[in-house]
Design a protein around this motif. Structure first.
Motif, PDB file in Angstrom:
ATOM      1  N   THR A  70       0.978  -1.355  -0.056  1.00 40.35           N
ATOM      2  CA  THR A  70      -0.091   0.226   0.189  1.00 40.35           C
ATOM      3  C   THR A  70       0.824   1.427   0.031  1.00 40.35           C
ATOM      4  OG1 THR A  70      -1.672  -1.115   1.224  1.00 40.35           O
ATOM      5  CG2 THR A  70      -1.762   1.360   1.293  1.00 40.35           C
ATOM      6  N   ASN A  71       2.095   1.233   0.729  1.00 39.51           N
ATOM      7  CA  ASN A  71       2.654   2.311   0.938  1.00 39.51           C
ATOM      8  C   ASN A  71       3.839   2.869   0.234  1.00 39.51           C
ATOM      9  OD1 ASN A  71       1.000   3.210   3.303  1.00 39.51           O
ATOM     10  ND2 ASN A  71       2.267   1.904   4.897  1.00 39.51           N
ATOM     11  N   HIS A  72       4.128   1.616  -0.646  1.00 39.40           N
ATOM     12  CA  HIS A  72       5.545   2.070  -1.118  1.00 39.40           C
ATOM     13  C   HIS A  72       5.462   1.341  -2.775  1.00 39.40           C
ATOM     14  CE1 HIS A  72       7.695   3.103   2.375  1.00 39.40           C
ATOM     15  NE2 HIS A  72       7.088   2.002   2.898  1.00 39.40           N
ATOM     16  N   VAL A  73       4.371   0.606  -3.225  1.00 43.22           N
ATOM     17  CA  VAL A  73       4.435   0.140  -4.578  1.00 43.22           C
ATOM     18  C   VAL A  73       3.603   1.018  -5.260  1.00 43.22           C
ATOM     19  CG1 VAL A  73       4.422  -2.091  -6.035  1.00 43.22           C
ATOM     20  CG2 VAL A  73       5.258  -2.240  -3.400  1.00 43.22           C
ATOM     21  N   ASN A  74       4.383   1.331  -6.502  1.00 40.34           N
ATOM     22  CA  ASN A  74       3.585   2.001  -7.645  1.00 40.34           C
ATOM     23  C   ASN A  74       2.379   1.332  -8.038  1.00 40.34           C
ATOM     24  OD1 ASN A  74       2.953   3.254  -9.670  1.00 40.34           O
ATOM     25  ND2 ASN A  74       4.569   2.284 -11.096  1.00 40.34           N
ATOM     26  N   LYS A  75       1.223   1.923  -7.827  1.00 46.36           N
ATOM     27  CA  LYS A  75      -0.183   1.314  -8.092  1.00 46.36           C
ATOM     28  C   LYS A  75      -0.341   1.134  -9.960  1.00 46.36           C
ATOM     29  CE  LYS A  75      -1.061   0.569  -3.888  1.00 46.36           C
ATOM     30  NZ  LYS A  75       0.359   1.417  -3.471  1.00 46.36           N
ATOM     31  N   ASP A  76       0.386   1.936 -10.383  1.00 44.96           N
ATOM     32  CA  ASP A  76       0.422   1.647 -11.981  1.00 44.96           C
ATOM     33  C   ASP A  76       1.216   0.237 -12.493  1.00 44.96           C
ATOM     34  OD1 ASP A  76      -1.283   3.853 -12.575  1.00 44.96           O
ATOM     35  OD2 ASP A  76       0.603   5.196 -12.574  1.00 44.96           O
ATOM     36  N   ALA A  77       1.772  -0.221 -11.469  1.00 44.98           N
ATOM     37  CA  ALA A  77       2.487  -1.447 -11.758  1.00 44.98           C
ATOM     38  C   ALA A  77       1.598  -2.587 -12.341  1.00 44.98           C
ATOM     39  CB  ALA A  77       3.453  -2.127 -10.648  1.00 44.98           C
ATOM     40  N   THR A  78       2.006  -3.280 -13.430  1.00 42.87           N
ATOM     41  CA  THR A  78       0.942  -4.428 -13.748  1.00 42.87           C
ATOM     42  C   THR A  78       1.535  -5.790 -13.087  1.00 42.87           C
ATOM     43  OG1 THR A  78       1.312  -3.563 -15.964  1.00 42.87           O
ATOM     44  CG2 THR A  78       0.543  -5.879 -15.814  1.00 42.87           C
ATOM     45  N   VAL A  79       0.287  -6.395 -12.464  1.00 44.66           N
ATOM     46  CA  VAL A  79       0.376  -7.430 -11.756  1.00 44.66           C
ATOM     47  C   VAL A  79       0.644  -8.466 -12.407  1.00 44.66           C
ATOM     48  CG1 VAL A  79      -0.496  -8.798  -9.646  1.00 44.66           C
ATOM     49  CG2 VAL A  79      -0.478  -6.443  -9.729  1.00 44.66           C
TER      50      VAL A  79
END
Length: 520
Positions: A70-79
């Motif tokens: 939640t706090n550190h990983v780019n939410k635009d990253a493709t899972v």
């Protein structure tokens, strides 16, 4: 390809075609029992989290860390999403704000196309109920020059499709150490517990070496454990014994121990990585660098007790904050909430309940509740019932916490915390622990159906003077690769289960007989 250890099973993989963050774990897991070892809190997590792709292997909390994600990983990253039968992992990641998913097919090679270029990937998804919380997985990444296999703590049954699709694996990242509560929590004599621990310790390392031999990578990084236990109540679980001890019953050997095991068996390709260590891999060539001088790394492992004590002092406020979130020990009787939680699941799982086959006792402070699996009910103890064949002694605040939070998986909360005691008469009951990790309608329906399917025992092989079925009766491992025969005893190194080849009887658990006959 540049691979950076971010602690435990976590790695940051940098290629010209994009970056992948795998299993980032920082915050304590399992009721504040587990912490990453060595300490990884000093890493630049904002930079590490600014990635193109995110891979979370499964939902165990030492791989799936909601706070860090939640706090550190780019939410635009493709899972990069494993192909699981139950979509819990995707749901949890969407709840944290991730919206881009690349859904893979199990053991199929895919090309992911990003703005920086193309990466070839494969996710080997384990789908048996015993695999993680309904699923575990390993990731293969290739940038066209280097092939990396991040197996973390998965135990693949079949890897030939991966080897056929990618050819030579250059670097292999995998678990070698314990990640379980057995035998430490069991109410058995200390000498017996130590002997069981020695067997478990060695089987884990033997299994890892079997995988290493099969994959045949040039370089191997022991990872995905062990955790460190910092709570004073759990400190004795850490392996701080002298390296030369032959009587070590601790199931949590560290990286140095396993690298020595590799050397003893003729493999000098092991690499020691701590959080912040980086290896640049170009095909079969590798250059390793560390974030601190070699002497400091050596001291972490040679003066391990002092390192753990210093880390425990730093993390004491974190442990206390986690404990403050637990539910109070006192409250209404637990019989009603447990009945409401378990009885609907029991009603849907005839095969699993029958596989358990007997009442199980839950002792929670002054209250005892019986999970009566044959009758599909949760009840009070009956007069003169005595000690149960299988039972757990759990602090009531832990039970109240998982009930309050509607946790679907006691294995991934209470049991991995090691904050409980257990006893049993007879062998390990796989059905019981499967029940405890499948406390939703969706999970239990899948698990009960999985067990209902017939295991493949048609093909036969010859080993040690016996003709036996090729597939392990437990989880279908290929016994030509994982079977080890010692006289009339067969061990499947995938999970350490054992059989008597004379009778086919499973020595580990009931209901998993092996087809076997002597050839003489």
């Amino acid at each position: 390809m540049r691979i950076t250890s971010v602690g435990h099973a976590g790695f940051h993989i940098q290629t010209e075609a994009g970056s992948v963050l795998c299993d980032p774990w920082v915050n304590p897991a399992y009721f504040a029992s587990w912490f990453p070892f060595p300490d990884n809190t000093g890493l630049d997590w904002d930079t590490l989290g600014n990635v193109d792709y995110l891979y979370v292997s499964h939902l165990h909390k030492d791989h799936f860390d909601p706070g860090t994600l939640t706090n550190h990983v780019n939410k635009d990253a493709t899972v990069l999403l494993p192909d699981y039968p139950v979509p819990d992992l995707e749901r949890e990641l969407r709840a944290l704000g991730f919206t881009k998913f690349f859904a893979t097919q199990n053991s199929v090679k895919h090309t992911v196309c990003g703005p920086k270029g193309d990466l070839d990937i494969m996710i080997i998804a384990l789908r048996a109920p015993a695999d993680g919380p309904i699923g575990d997985s390993g990731l293969v990444v290739s940038d066209g020059e280097t092939v990396c296999f991040d197996m973390n703590d998965a135990r693949p049954v079949e890897m030939d499709p991966m080897l056929e699709a990618f050819g030579k694996v250059d670097i292999h990242l995998l678990q070698y150490s314990g990640a379980i509560w057995y035998p430490m929590v069991y109410d058995i004599p200390a000498g017996t517990k130590r002997n069981f621990g020695k067997q478990k310790r060695q089987r884990g390392m033997d299994r890892c070496r079997s995988y290493i031999d099969h994959v045949g990578a040039t370089w191997v990084v022991p990872s995905a454990g062990p955790p460190v236990f910092l709570d004073p109540a759990l400190r004795d679980l850490n392996d701080v014994a002298p390296r030369a001890s032959d009587d070590n019953g601790n199931i949590f050997p560290d990286q140095i121990v396993f690298l020595e095991q590799m050397r003893i068996h003729g493999n000098d390709g092991g690499l020691l990585m701590i959080p912040g260590s980086t290896v640049d891999v170009r095909g079969e060539k590798a250059t390793l660098t560390h974030p601190v001088p070699d002497a400091e790394i050596e001291q972490i492992f040679t003066d391990k007790a002092a390192y753990i004590e210093a880390m425990a002092q730093r993390m004491a406020p974190v442990i206390e904050a986690e404990k403050a979130r637990w539910a109070p020990a006192e409250g209404e009787p637990l019989l009603g909430p447990l009945r409401a939680k378990f009885e609907p699941i029991m009603a849907q799982s005839d095969l699993i309940c029958d596989g358990i086959g007997y009442p199980v006792g839950l002792v929670m402070g002054d209250e005892t509740v019986v999970l009566d699996f044959p009758n599909r009910i949760v009840r009070e103890p009956e007069a003169g019932e005595g000690k149960y064949r299988y039972g757990f002694r759990i602090a009531p605040e832990l039970v109240r916490t998982v009930l309050r939070d509607d946790e679907p998986d006691w294995v991934n909360t209470i049991f991995l915390s090691t904050r409980f005691e257990a006893w049993r008469v007879g062998g390990y009951n796989e059905f019981l622990y499967t029940f405890f990790k499948c406390l939703t309608d969706e999970r239990i329906a899948y698990a009960d159906g999985w067990f209902a399917e017939a295991h493949d025992d048609i093909a036969s092989i010859e080993v040690g003077g016996y003709e036996i079925q090729r597939r392990c009766p437990h989880l279908k491992a290929d016994l030509t690769k994982f079977g080890v025969v010692d006289g009339s005893n067969l061990t499947c190194n995938l999970h350490g289960w054992q059989w008597d080849l004379e009778t086919g009887r499973c020595r580990t658990s009931q209901g998993h007989e092996l087809r076997s006959k002597g050839l003489v």
